[in-house]
Structures are given as C-alpha cells and as structure tokens.
Motif scaffolding. Structure first.
Motif, PDB file in Angstrom:
ATOM      1  N   ASP A 175     -35.757 -16.737 -37.655  1.00  0.00           N
ATOM      2  CA  ASP A 175     -34.367 -17.141 -37.907  1.00  0.00           C
ATOM      3  C   ASP A 175     -33.445 -16.695 -36.770  1.00  0.00           C
ATOM      4  OD1 ASP A 175     -32.246 -18.194 -39.319  1.00  0.00           O
ATOM      5  OD2 ASP A 175     -32.444 -16.869 -41.045  1.00  0.00           O
ATOM      6  N   ASP A 176     -32.335 -17.388 -36.620  1.00  0.00           N
ATOM      7  CA  ASP A 176     -31.277 -17.006 -35.668  1.00  0.00           C
ATOM      8  C   ASP A 176     -31.794 -16.879 -34.241  1.00  0.00           C
ATOM      9  OD1 ASP A 176     -29.752 -16.804 -37.962  1.00  0.00           O
ATOM     10  OD2 ASP A 176     -29.853 -14.631 -38.054  1.00  0.00           O
ATOM     11  N   GLU A 233     -29.594 -25.289 -36.740  1.00  0.00           N
ATOM     12  CA  GLU A 233     -28.747 -24.776 -37.817  1.00  0.00           C
ATOM     13  C   GLU A 233     -27.282 -25.110 -37.567  1.00  0.00           C
ATOM     14  OE1 GLU A 233     -30.079 -20.926 -39.799  1.00  0.00           O
ATOM     15  OE2 GLU A 233     -29.947 -20.380 -37.695  1.00  0.00           O
TER      16      GLU A 233
END
Ligand code: C2E
Ligand code: CA
Ligand code: CA
Ligand code: CA
Length: 281
Positions: A175-176, A233
């Motif tokens: 993630d991220d 995202e």
C-alpha cells in the motif's frame, strides 16, 4: 507558552489545546469502542481498469463516536498503534471483513488494511487462517494491504510471516507505494501480488504532469515485470481516470467511481455489470 520538544518555545493556542484535549478524549474512549460496537466497515469499490468492472472492495474502518460523531481513521489509528489496541481492532476488522465478503458474489475480493504493529505480532498468520476458516472465505479472495512500515519495524519474524501468509493462499498488496522510502528491496524480498500507487502521484500527474506520469509508468512496468497488479489510488476526475488507464494500471480506486460506503450500498452497486463510467477520450 510551554517549552517545546525540539528547541524554542511553542505557543499552545486554544485550538492546539482543544486538539490535545480531543486527542485525550479519543485515546480514552478508544478503549471501549470495540465493546460498545462503535466501529463499522465501509467498502470502497476496486475497479478493473480494462473492463470497468468491480473486482472487489477495500474495507475502511469508521468509528462512530457518541459525542464527536464519525471519526476518520487518520485521527485514531495512530493512537491505537501506540497502545497495541490496534491488534484487537485489527482482528475485529479482519473477521468482520471476511465474514461480510464470504457472502458476496464469488469473484469479488476483499482488501483489508493491516497495521505494521499487527503484522509483526507472532500470531498474525494464525489469526488470518482462523478468520478464513471461521468465515469460509476462499483465501484467494482476501487481499492484505501492507505498508513499508512492516519492513521498518525491523522484526526478525517478518520474512516468516510473509511465507506463512503466502502458504495460506491469501494475496498481498503493498500500500501507499511511492511515499516514504519505498525501497525496491521490499519488492524483491516479499511476495506481493499488487502495488498500490499512492494518490499523491495520481493527483500530481494531471497538475504537474510529466514527472509524476513518468514515475507511474515506471511503477507499472516494474510491477508487470514482477507479475504484480497495480492500483491507482485516489482517482477523482475523468482526466485522472483517462491518464491512469493510458498508463495501463490494472485497477482503479477513487471518488470518480465511489466513496467508501456501507456494505448494502456497495453490494447493490457491485452487482451491476458497469458503473456507467466510460473513458472520456
Ligand atoms: P489507505 O489504506 O491508503 O486508504 C485510502 C484512503 O483514501 C481512504 O481514507 C479512502 O477513503 C481515501 N480515498 C479513496 N478514494 C479517494 C479519492 O478519490 N480522493 C481522496 N481524497 N481520498 C480517497 P480513509 O478511509 O480515511 O482511511 C485513511 C487511512 O487509514 C487508510 O489509508 C489506512 O492507512 C488507514 N485505515 C483505514 N482503515 C483501516 C483499518 O481497518 N486498519 C488499519 N490498520 N488502517 C486503516
Ligand atoms: Ca489501503
Ligand atoms: Ca493507500
Ligand atoms: Ca482506497
């Protein structure tokens, strides 16, 4: 005025004082939030870029505080991590998300955020196995979202945990990606199935274009070479959607499709073949 931590004086304004008081309130109230049933999961659709179909949802935690109202995770996850309360909260999230998703139409996946504090607990793989068994959810429908914090925690059991999770058959997403240090060594050392490209790149790519686009292009190429999927995202506009589709990310999440929403609403929408959004180009 009060003596500040890093040299010099810091003035505590009324706002700062209120923020500190609110933090203290949150800290105290967080302890019984679970028992009092104040948590809920909202689900944000993950959309497959090529087909424009919903491939699943990310579970995002919401806290319904009795006096403050809805509290965003940014305001309490950090507090929960300091006290290890995050492990109990994270367990609730995992079990609830698996139980919900087990009743969804077959191919829909569920993505669950895992705090590094929770991940490095020795019993974490056993907990995942238990949540799968208790819910009957097929392991390949569960995607655990992990941040590089897992590596920075410097635990000796990290590698064993990755292996144990892989042998359970669950999917792993980084993630991220692109924030923090984002060492390529993380991609080499851990068996990720997906890279989630942080929304700052998506935002930057239409505003201050070329450099952000080049970075997204490189991440997509890297992911493809390593046989991983990619999610862009925080896609909010048609321009951004066209852009990330053009750069061939495999999945898209963002307000352009939907905000995180209660389960019933997600299911009503997810079973439609198409979200009515066509590429504008
Ligand atoms: P994240 O995992 O990166 O989740 C994405 C965040 O971006 C979510 O915020 C989501 O609501 C928001 N978002 C999605 N699409 C858009 C968009 O188009 N524009 C904008 N501006 N934002 C968008 P949220 O729900 O407030 O969660 C914030 C963070 O809190 C998450 O970031 C995650 O790190 C953490 N978090 C949320 N739920 C959990 C949980 O169950 N466990 C743990 N450990 N962390 C969680
Ligand atoms: Ca996430
Ligand atoms: Ca993220
Ligand atoms: Ca998201």
């Amino acid at each position: 005025a009060k003596h500040g931590g890093r040299g010099g004086f810091r003035f505590f304004s009324r706002e700062l004082l209120q923020a500190a008081e609110q933090r203290k309130t949150l800290e105290e109230d967080l302890h019984d939030a679970l028992e009092r049933g104040q948590f809920a999961l909202h689900y944000q659709p993950m959309v497959e870029a090529r087909t424009n179909t919903v491939s699943g949802a990310e579970a995002l935690l919401r806290w319904n505080h009795p006096t403050i109202g809805l509290v965003a995770p940014a305001s309490f996850i950090g507090i929960a991590e300091e006290s290890k309360l995050i492990c109990r909260i994270g367990e609730w999230v995992l079990r609830k998300a698996c139980a919900d998703a087990a009743a969804w139409p077959g191919p829909l996946r569920i993505a669950v955020n895992v705090s590094p504090v929770q991940f490095i607990e020795p019993g974490f793989p056993a907990l995942v196995a238990n949540a799968l068994a208790a819910s009957g959810l097929a392991p390949e429908r569960l995607e655990l979202e992990i941040t590089e914090g897992v590596f920075l925690a410097g635990s000796s059991t990290t590698e064993a945990t990755f292996n144990a999770l892989k042998s359970l058959g669950v999917r792993l997403a980084l993630d991220d990606f692109g924030t923090g240090y984002s060492s390529l060594a993380y991609l080499k050392s851990a068996p990720f199935d997906k890279i989630k490209i942080d929304q700052s790149f998506v935002r930057g790519a239409t505003v201050d274009g070329a450099r952000n686009r080049a970075i997204i292009t490189a991440i997509v190429a890297l992911a493809r070479a390593l046989d991983m999927e990619t999610t862009a995202e925080g896609v909010e506009t048609f321009d951004q959607l066209d852009m990330v589709r053009g750069l061939e990310v495999s999945h898209v999440q963002g307000y352009i499709y939907a905000r995180p929403m209660p389960e019933a609403e997600f299911l009503a929408n997810a079973t439609q073949a198409d979200w009515g959004i066509e590429p504008s180009g």
